[in-house]
Design an enzyme around this catalytic site. Structure first.
Site, PDB file in Angstrom:
ATOM      1  N   ASP A  25       3.723   9.514  -0.370  1.00 46.02           N
ATOM      2  CA  ASP A  25       3.498  10.784  -0.993  1.00 46.02           C
ATOM      3  C   ASP A  25       4.523  11.078  -1.482  1.00 46.02           C
ATOM      4  OD1 ASP A  25       5.105  11.280   1.274  1.00 46.02           O
ATOM      5  OD2 ASP A  25       3.963  12.722   2.207  1.00 46.02           O
ATOM      6  N   ASP A  42      -0.159   6.497   1.852  1.00 50.34           N
ATOM      7  CA  ASP A  42       0.421   7.596   2.782  1.00 50.34           C
ATOM      8  C   ASP A  42      -0.521   8.807   2.483  1.00 50.34           C
ATOM      9  OD1 ASP A  42       2.519   8.324   4.111  1.00 50.34           O
ATOM     10  OD2 ASP A  42       3.861   8.881   2.122  1.00 50.34           O
ATOM     11  N   LYS A  91      -0.392   5.269   6.380  1.00 49.83           N
ATOM     12  CA  LYS A  91       0.381   5.649   6.946  1.00 49.83           C
ATOM     13  C   LYS A  91       0.423   7.287   7.187  1.00 49.83           C
ATOM     14  CE  LYS A  91       4.753   6.480   4.841  1.00 49.83           C
ATOM     15  NZ  LYS A  91       5.099   7.688   5.038  1.00 49.83           N
ATOM     16  N   GLU A 110       2.557  10.678   9.097  1.00 47.63           N
ATOM     17  CA  GLU A 110       3.717  11.235   9.778  1.00 47.63           C
ATOM     18  C   GLU A 110       3.214  11.890  11.032  1.00 47.63           C
ATOM     19  OE1 GLU A 110       5.887  13.776   7.031  1.00 47.63           O
ATOM     20  OE2 GLU A 110       6.048  12.297   5.429  1.00 47.63           O
ATOM     21  N   GLU A 154      12.282   7.159  10.263  1.00 50.12           N
ATOM     22  CA  GLU A 154      12.835   7.557   9.028  1.00 50.12           C
ATOM     23  C   GLU A 154      13.990   8.245   9.612  1.00 50.12           C
ATOM     24  OE1 GLU A 154      10.810   9.306   5.689  1.00 50.12           O
ATOM     25  OE2 GLU A 154      12.678  10.056   4.973  1.00 50.12           O
TER      26      GLU A 154
HETATM   27  O1  KIV Z   1       6.403   8.803   0.933  1.00 49.56           O
HETATM   28  C1  KIV Z   1       7.356   7.924   0.904  1.00 49.56           C
HETATM   29  O2  KIV Z   1       7.882   7.427  -0.316  1.00 49.56           O
HETATM   30  C2  KIV Z   1       7.795   7.549   2.153  1.00 49.56           C
HETATM   31  C3  KIV Z   1       9.021   6.591   2.403  1.00 49.56           C
HETATM   32  C4  KIV Z   1      10.355   7.164   1.603  1.00 49.56           C
HETATM   33  C5  KIV Z   1       9.241   6.364   3.630  1.00 49.56           C
HETATM   34  O3  KIV Z   1       7.209   7.964   3.204  1.00 49.56           O
END
Ligand code: KIV
Length: 306
Positions: free
Chosen positions: A72, A111, A141, A143, A210
Site C-alpha cells: 500500500d 497488501d 498481507k 496489518e 516491521e
Molecule cells: O506497503 C509496503 O510497502 C509495506 C512494506 C514496506 C512492508 O508494507
C-alpha cells in the site's frame, strides 16, 4: 520513539552474512509458500521487494527476486499521497494483477489497503478473495494485532494464505503520531510477541515484522514455524523486504535499512535534460515512417503542392 523512514548512516556489510538462498530463484522455478518454507529450514535468507507495475516486475523476476510485494506504499510512491491510507482497493487489485503478469514465477504478495478488512470480517474475507481471483495474488498481507485472529482464521479457512504484518503498522500512523518503531518497552514488546503467537495459532502462512528491536524480532523468529519477513526488523528474519523506490534513490528520504543502491532520481533528471536537448536541436533519431514515391506525388497533388 523514533521515526523509522529517515536515513542516518551508510549500510555496512554484515560480517555474519549468510548464503542467500538460490532455491527460490524465479528465473528457474515458480516460487510458492513451500519454497519459502524450504529457504527457512535451510536458513538461507530470501529477498523481497515492493513492486507496482508489470515492467519492473519482469526485471525483478529476471534478477531472481523471489517475492514481490504490491504494497500500500503505492499510495505514496505511485499516487503521491503523504501516507499509505489512500491506496484504493480496486487500484491495488489492478496493480497486483499487473505485477503477476510481469512476474508469473515470483510469489506475489498483495497488501490489503486501509479499511478493506477492518470494518467487518465478511468484507475482509471477500476482499482477500478479490486479490486472489482478480489480482492473481499468491498471498495477501494485512496489518494486524491479536484482535484480528478470528479474521485471519476465517481467511485461512477459506484458502487464503495470509501474511500477518505485525510490529509497526503504517495504517495506524495517524493514531500513534507517525511511522514509528514498535515494541520499544518490555510491555509493548510482549504485546507484539502475543500478536505473533495469535497469528501463528490462527494459521498465518507468514509473518511480516516491521521496525522492531532485534531482541523482539529474534524471539518472534524463534517461536515461528512459518517464514518471518522483516522490514527494518534486523537480520534474524528469514526474508527481508524494503520499498524498491528507496533502493533506486527515487524517494527523497530513506530509512537506514533501505539506503539507495542507485541514484535513479538523478539519472531521470539527466535523461530529461538529454531529451530536452534533442527536442531543442531536432536530433530525434531516424524517422521510420515514409510515403512511397507514387503516394507522395498523389499526396502533394491533393494538398495542392504538386
Ligand atoms: O506497503 C509496503 O510497502 C509495506 C512494506 C514496506 C512492508 O508494507
Amino acid at each position: 520513539m523514533q521515526p523509522i523512514r529517515h536515513a542516518t548512516s551508510q549500510a555496512k556489510p554484515d560480517a555474519n552474512a549468510r548464503e542467500v538462498w538460490q532455491g527460490a530463484d524465479p528465473t528457474i522455478a515458480t516460487v510458492t509458500i513451500r519454497t519459502l518454507l524450504r529457504a527457512m529450514r535451510e536458513k538461507k535468507p530470501f529477498a523481497a521487494l515492493t513492486c507496482y507495475d508489470a515492467t519492473t516486475a519482469r526485471w525483478l523476476e529476471r534478477a531472481g527476486v523471489p517475492v514481490l510485494l504490491v504494497g500500500d506504499t503505492a499510495a505514496e510512491v505511485i499516487l503521491g499521497y503523504p501516507n499509505t491510507l489512500h491506496a484504493p482497493l480496486d487500484f491495488l487489485i489492478t496493480l497486483t494483477a499487473a505485477v503477476k503478469r510481469g512476474a508469473p514465477r515470483c510469489l506475489v504478495m498483495a497488501d490489503m489497503p486501509f479499511m478493506s478488512y477492518q470494518a467487518n470480517e465478511d468484507d475482509g474475507v471477500r476482499n482477500a478473495g478479490r486479490f486472489m481471483i482478480e489480482g492473481n495474488a499468491d498471498t495477501v498481507k494485512l496489518e494486524v494485532d491479536a484482535s484480528f485472529a478470528s479474521l485471519v482464521a476465517k481467511m485461512t479457512r477459506a484458502g487464503v494464505p495470509v501474511v500477518a504484518h505485525i510490529g509497526s503498522r503504517p495504517q495506524h500512523a495517524k493514531q500513534v503520531g507517525g511511522y514509528l518503531a514498535a515494541g520499544k518497552t518490555a510491555e509493548d514488546a510482549m504485546k507484539i510477541i502475543d500478536d505473533a503467537d495469535a497469528m501463528l495459532a490462527a494459521g498465518a502462512a507468514m509473518l511480516l515484522v516491521e521496525a522492531t528491536p532485534i531482541e523482539v524480532t529474534e524471539e518472534i523468529v524463534r517461536r515461528s514455524n512459518v517464514p518471518v519477513i522483516g522490514c527494518g526488523a534486523g537480520s534474524a528474519c528469514h526474508g527481508q523486504v524494503v520499498v524498491t523506490h528507496d533502493l533506486l534513490g527515487l524517494t527523497d528520504r530513506q530509512p537506514p535499512f533501505a539506503l539507495p543502491i542507485m541514484s535513479m532520481g538523478k539519472e531521470l533528471g539527466e535523461m530529461a535534460d538529454t531529451w530536452k536537448d534533442r527536442v531543442r536541436t531536432g536530433a530525434l533519431g531516424d524517422h521510420p515512417y515514409t510515403l512511397a514515391d507514387e503516394q507522395r506525388v498523389e499526396f502533394f497533388r491533393r494538398i495542392g503542392r504538386a
